[in-house]
Design a protein around this motif. Structure first.
Motif, PDB file in Angstrom:
ATOM      1  N   MET A 204       9.645  -4.315  -9.314  1.00 29.70           N
ATOM      2  CA  MET A 204       9.364  -5.666  -9.792  1.00 29.70           C
ATOM      3  C   MET A 204       8.791  -6.458  -8.622  1.00 29.70           C
ATOM      4  N   GLY A 205       7.847  -7.342  -8.892  1.00 26.22           N
ATOM      5  CA  GLY A 205       7.380  -8.250  -7.843  1.00 26.22           C
ATOM      6  C   GLY A 205       6.206  -7.743  -7.036  1.00 26.22           C
ATOM      7  N   ALA A 206       5.404  -6.831  -7.601  1.00 26.03           N
ATOM      8  CA  ALA A 206       4.205  -6.354  -6.893  1.00 26.03           C
ATOM      9  C   ALA A 206       2.997  -7.204  -7.283  1.00 26.03           C
ATOM     10  N   HIS A 207       3.229  -8.526  -7.392  1.00 28.44           N
ATOM     11  CA  HIS A 207       2.149  -9.431  -7.793  1.00 28.44           C
ATOM     12  C   HIS A 207       1.597 -10.053  -6.518  1.00 28.44           C
ATOM     13  N   GLY A 208       0.301 -10.101  -6.391  1.00 29.71           N
ATOM     14  CA  GLY A 208      -0.289 -10.624  -5.157  1.00 29.71           C
ATOM     15  C   GLY A 208      -0.340  -9.531  -4.111  1.00 29.71           C
ATOM     16  N   LYS A 209      -1.090  -9.790  -3.049  1.00 27.36           N
ATOM     17  CA  LYS A 209      -1.318  -8.753  -2.039  1.00 27.36           C
ATOM     18  C   LYS A 209      -0.073  -8.526  -1.191  1.00 27.36           C
ATOM     19  N   GLY A 210      -0.010  -7.364  -0.592  1.00 28.89           N
ATOM     20  CA  GLY A 210       1.104  -7.005   0.282  1.00 28.89           C
ATOM     21  C   GLY A 210       1.371  -5.520   0.194  1.00 28.89           C
ATOM     22  N   LEU A 211       1.633  -5.027  -1.045  1.00 34.74           N
ATOM     23  CA  LEU A 211       1.869  -3.597  -1.233  1.00 34.74           C
ATOM     24  C   LEU A 211       0.542  -2.847  -1.162  1.00 34.74           C
ATOM     25  N   GLN A 212       0.506  -1.802  -0.341  1.00 35.14           N
ATOM     26  CA  GLN A 212      -0.694  -0.970  -0.220  1.00 35.14           C
ATOM     27  C   GLN A 212      -0.318   0.502  -0.371  1.00 35.14           C
ATOM     28  N   VAL A 213      -1.228   1.259  -0.978  1.00 34.87           N
ATOM     29  CA  VAL A 213      -1.036   2.677  -1.263  1.00 34.87           C
ATOM     30  C   VAL A 213      -2.132   3.458  -0.557  1.00 34.87           C
ATOM     31  N   MET A 214      -1.773   4.612   0.025  1.00 36.57           N
ATOM     32  CA  MET A 214      -2.798   5.445   0.667  1.00 36.57           C
ATOM     33  C   MET A 214      -3.386   6.410  -0.362  1.00 36.57           C
ATOM     34  N   ASN A 215      -4.712   6.340  -0.554  1.00 35.12           N
ATOM     35  CA  ASN A 215      -5.338   7.264  -1.507  1.00 35.12           C
ATOM     36  C   ASN A 215      -5.612   8.620  -0.835  1.00 35.12           C
ATOM     37  N   HIS A 216      -6.212   9.557  -1.600  1.00 35.76           N
ATOM     38  CA  HIS A 216      -6.405  10.915  -1.080  1.00 35.76           C
ATOM     39  C   HIS A 216      -7.422  10.989   0.055  1.00 35.76           C
ATOM     40  N   LYS A 217      -8.190   9.908   0.228  1.00 30.07           N
ATOM     41  CA  LYS A 217      -9.159   9.889   1.336  1.00 30.07           C
ATOM     42  C   LYS A 217      -8.543   9.295   2.598  1.00 30.07           C
ATOM     43  N   GLY A 218      -7.249   8.949   2.515  1.00 24.95           N
ATOM     44  CA  GLY A 218      -6.586   8.357   3.676  1.00 24.95           C
ATOM     45  C   GLY A 218      -6.875   6.876   3.839  1.00 24.95           C
ATOM     46  N   GLU A 219      -7.357   6.228   2.757  1.00 20.40           N
ATOM     47  CA  GLU A 219      -7.669   4.782   2.816  1.00 20.40           C
ATOM     48  C   GLU A 219      -6.522   4.003   2.171  1.00 20.40           C
ATOM     49  N   TRP A 220      -6.215   2.828   2.753  1.00 23.22           N
ATOM     50  CA  TRP A 220      -5.214   1.942   2.166  1.00 23.22           C
ATOM     51  C   TRP A 220      -5.863   1.099   1.072  1.00 23.22           C
ATOM     52  N   VAL A 221      -5.281   1.120  -0.129  1.00 24.32           N
ATOM     53  CA  VAL A 221      -5.803   0.289  -1.222  1.00 24.32           C
ATOM     54  C   VAL A 221      -4.678  -0.614  -1.721  1.00 24.32           C
ATOM     55  N   ASP A 222      -5.034  -1.832  -2.137  1.00 19.70           N
ATOM     56  CA  ASP A 222      -4.035  -2.777  -2.645  1.00 19.70           C
ATOM     57  C   ASP A 222      -3.500  -2.304  -3.995  1.00 19.70           C
ATOM     58  N   ALA A 223      -2.190  -2.405  -4.160  1.00 21.61           N
ATOM     59  CA  ALA A 223      -1.549  -2.091  -5.441  1.00 21.61           C
ATOM     60  C   ALA A 223      -0.979  -3.390  -5.990  1.00 21.61           C
ATOM     61  N   ILE A 224      -1.654  -3.913  -7.009  1.00 22.61           N
ATOM     62  CA  ILE A 224      -1.268  -5.218  -7.550  1.00 22.61           C
ATOM     63  C   ILE A 224      -1.009  -5.068  -9.051  1.00 22.61           C
ATOM     64  N   ALA A 225       0.157  -5.531  -9.497  1.00 25.87           N
ATOM     65  CA  ALA A 225       0.499  -5.495 -10.920  1.00 25.87           C
ATOM     66  C   ALA A 225       0.388  -6.891 -11.510  1.00 25.87           C
ATOM     67  N   ARG A 226       0.173  -6.948 -12.842  1.00 27.28           N
ATOM     68  CA  ARG A 226       0.243  -8.240 -13.528  1.00 27.28           C
ATOM     69  C   ARG A 226       1.712  -8.691 -13.562  1.00 27.28           C
ATOM     70  N   PRO A 227       1.943  -9.993 -13.787  1.00 23.14           N
ATOM     71  CA  PRO A 227       3.332 -10.478 -13.843  1.00 23.14           C
ATOM     72  C   PRO A 227       4.197  -9.758 -14.879  1.00 23.14           C
ATOM     73  N   ASP A 228       3.582  -9.243 -15.966  1.00 17.00           N
ATOM     74  CA  ASP A 228       4.380  -8.567 -17.001  1.00 17.00           C
ATOM     75  C   ASP A 228       4.530  -7.064 -16.752  1.00 17.00           C
ATOM     76  N   GLN A 229       4.022  -6.579 -15.621  1.00 15.99           N
ATOM     77  CA  GLN A 229       4.042  -5.141 -15.348  1.00 15.99           C
ATOM     78  C   GLN A 229       5.029  -4.776 -14.236  1.00 15.99           C
ATOM     79  N   LEU A 230       5.498  -3.534 -14.299  1.00 17.60           N
ATOM     80  CA  LEU A 230       6.223  -2.912 -13.195  1.00 17.60           C
ATOM     81  C   LEU A 230       5.276  -1.936 -12.507  1.00 17.60           C
ATOM     82  N   MET A 231       5.354  -1.830 -11.190  1.00 20.91           N
ATOM     83  CA  MET A 231       4.619  -0.794 -10.472  1.00 20.91           C
ATOM     84  C   MET A 231       5.551   0.415 -10.366  1.00 20.91           C
ATOM     85  N   ILE A 232       5.092   1.570 -10.802  1.00 14.99           N
ATOM     86  CA  ILE A 232       5.944   2.769 -10.781  1.00 14.99           C
ATOM     87  C   ILE A 232       5.283   3.845  -9.936  1.00 14.99           C
ATOM     88  N   ASN A 233       6.078   4.476  -9.059  1.00 18.94           N
ATOM     89  CA  ASN A 233       5.516   5.546  -8.236  1.00 18.94           C
ATOM     90  C   ASN A 233       6.432   6.756  -8.174  1.00 18.94           C
TER      91      ASN A 233
END
Length: 316
Positions: A204-233
């Protein structure tokens, strides 16, 4: 905008076989490719989310000596309060710039597990804090159960494969407070790059920038959810079980730009853990000539213990 795919759990729970199959394909593809997904249609009401945020903001706003009275020695931070800077990522010395609280399992019909798990800690200054924490825990656990059912079908397992392992599992709900940053941090970020230990994490609370995920190319990408969403990993336990077919992705919470240093950030992950006896031995249908077995046999309990030592939360 976030590059993390979005899915809707009501597709899976709708009773419509076409929608159900669509959800299984979408979440399976996302977890094989990036290990993260933004999920709507979960079991948390807007009112419950608002109530929980209100309670945790009140708790973290209590005087430090009051919060410290809820830090329980000798249990590796599994319940109650953990003070600022105590936890660090695997392989790092610097403590993360956060303080947090742990709600644990509410065991039903299992005296053995009830005696093994530490008791939840009651905050006497906030009469609604524990009841709202428990309700949130239950709704996130229910959401996680259906996500794991979809993943079981994606992996050609019986739909309820995970049910027996997650019932009364060692799951943790962790409200986190990242306080305002008052001076230039020395090599420390709000949460250093890490993979999660557990089966899956619901955030809960992945709204707005801050959380970043490393993709398969080794790049950091922002992971942002809408207020009604959960980020699941995907966590490391599920990655091991599936011989890395489902990816446990490295992620971090970076410090905000300097103009936002004066602001707090709150996030609330639910770490879905199974019971300790669950085997994490690679599933036979995830091992073949092209993908030889990549992990040693272990159980969830053994793996968790090893990782808590690495994180500095328990001593050898």
């Amino acid at each position: 905008m976030s590059l993390v795919p979005s899915v809707d759990l009501t597709d899976f729970t709708s009773g419509d076989s076409v929608r159900k199959e669509k959800f299984i394909k979408e979440i399976g593809k996302a977890f094989e490719e990036i290990g993260f997904v933004a999920l709507s249609g979960h079991f948390l009401s807007e009112e419950l989310v608002e109530d929980l945020y209100s309670e945790i903001k009140q708790f973290f706003g209590l005087p430090q000596e009051t919060k410290d009275s809820y830090e329980i020695a000798g249990i590796g931070g599994q319940r109650g309060y953990t003070s600022f800077g105590k936890e660090h990522a695997k392989g790092r010395k610097e403590g993360d710039l956060k303080e947090f609280w742990h709600f644990g399992q509410y065991v039903e019909d299992n005296p053995k597990l009830e005696s093994e798990y530490p008791d939840n800690v009651t905050v006497k200054e906030l009469p609604k804090f524990n009841a709202i924490g428990k309700e949130t825990y239950k709704m996130l656990e229910k959401t996680a159960k259906y996500v794991l059912r979809a993943l079981a079908l994606h992996l050609d397992l019986e739909e309820t494969y995970f049910d027996e392992y997650i019932r009364n599992g060692n799951s943790i709900l962790r409200p986190i407070h990242y306080p305002p940053i008052t001076s230039e941090p020395k090599n420390a970020v709000r949460a250093a790059a890490h993979g999660d230990i557990n089966l899956i994490t619901l955030l809960m609370g992945a709204h707005g920038k801050g959380l970043q995920v490393m993709n398969h190319k080794g790049e950091w990408v922002d992971a942002i959810a809408r207020p009604d969403q959960l980020m699941i990993n995907v966590g490391d336990m599920l990655s091991r079980l599936t011989n890395n077919k489902l990816k446990s992705t490295i992620h971090q919470v970076v410090n905000p730009p300097k103009e936002l240093w004066g602001t707090s950030r709150y996030s609330i992950p639910f770490f879905m853990h199974p019971i300790s006896e669950m085997s994490l031995n690679c599933l036979e249908n995830c091992v073949d000539e092209a993908n030889p077995k990549g992990f040693e046999d272990t159980t969830a309990g053994e793996f968790l213990h090893e990782r808590l030592i690495e994180l500095g939360l328990i001593k050898k």
